[in-house]
Write a protein that holds these residues in place. Structure first.
Motif, PDB file in Angstrom:
ATOM      1  N   ARG A 114      12.708  16.233  35.452  1.00  0.00           N
ATOM      2  CA  ARG A 114      14.103  15.934  35.774  1.00  0.00           C
ATOM      3  C   ARG A 114      14.794  15.244  34.607  1.00  0.00           C
ATOM      4  N   THR A 123       4.878  15.222  35.391  1.00  0.00           N
ATOM      5  CA  THR A 123       5.458  14.688  36.623  1.00  0.00           C
ATOM      6  C   THR A 123       6.856  15.269  36.841  1.00  0.00           C
ATOM      7  N   LEU A 124       7.279  15.254  38.087  1.00  0.00           N
ATOM      8  CA  LEU A 124       8.632  15.717  38.409  1.00  0.00           C
ATOM      9  C   LEU A 124       9.690  14.853  37.729  1.00  0.00           C
ATOM     10  N   SER A 125       9.419  13.569  37.598  1.00  0.00           N
ATOM     11  CA  SER A 125      10.391  12.692  36.940  1.00  0.00           C
ATOM     12  C   SER A 125      10.531  13.035  35.455  1.00  0.00           C
ATOM     13  N   THR A 178      13.544  25.521  38.604  1.00  0.00           N
ATOM     14  CA  THR A 178      12.367  24.954  37.954  1.00  0.00           C
ATOM     15  C   THR A 178      11.100  25.369  38.684  1.00  0.00           C
ATOM     16  N   LEU A 215       6.782  24.334  38.597  1.00  0.00           N
ATOM     17  CA  LEU A 215       5.771  23.430  38.082  1.00  0.00           C
ATOM     18  C   LEU A 215       4.410  23.846  38.618  1.00  0.00           C
TER      19      LEU A 215
END
Length: 146
Positions: free
Chosen positions: A45, A40-42, A67, A69
């Protein structure tokens, strides 16, 4: 620590480097993190924020992160991570290569193979140019230390 957290930790460990540069002892100009898999992006991050504090960045580019993904994992893996960085630590490797090159160049070893295609002055110019790059990275690292 989850598997993805461990991958982010490993990506800045000296054992994970393809060249002999210690990631935590260098000054970074920029870095890229590319992650493949169901991440996930979270998670990205949170991990980037976590490892950012362990690295030394130039003051004019503290957010020097790019980044990527891709949700398709590599074959047979849950996820993978790749980091590409422009770091001042590379000057040591460049310096060793230049020293070895200059030794060969002074002996004119294999020079005749290249003189058919280029002028000897180009070698002199290349030596000066690479020395300039080495000096720039070296100065950056010595001026910006934790």
């Amino acid at each position: 620590m989850s598997g993805i957290d461990q991958l982010f930790t490993d990506v800045i460990s000296p054992e994970a480097q393809l060249i002999s540069v210690h990631p935590k002892q260098s000054t970074y100009l920029a870095t890229t993190i590319i992650v493949r898999g169901q991440v996930t992006l979270s998670d990205m991050r949170r991990n980037i924020d976590r490892i950012r504090n362990q690295l030394n960045f130039v003051p004019w580019n503290t957010n020097a992160w790019k980044t990527g993904l891709c949700d398709i994992p590599p074959l047979g893996q849950k996820y993978s991570i790749l980091s590409l960085s422009n770091s001042s630590g590379i000057w040591r490797i460049m310096d060793r290569l230049q020293t070895r090159f200059v030794k060969l160049y002074k002996r004119k070893a294999h020079l005749h193979h290249y003189l058919n295609y280029m002028e000897q002055e180009e070698f002199e110019s290349a030596i000066r140019n690479i020395r300039s790059v080495i000096d720039g990275y070296q100065k950056l690292e010595s001026n910006i230390q934790r």
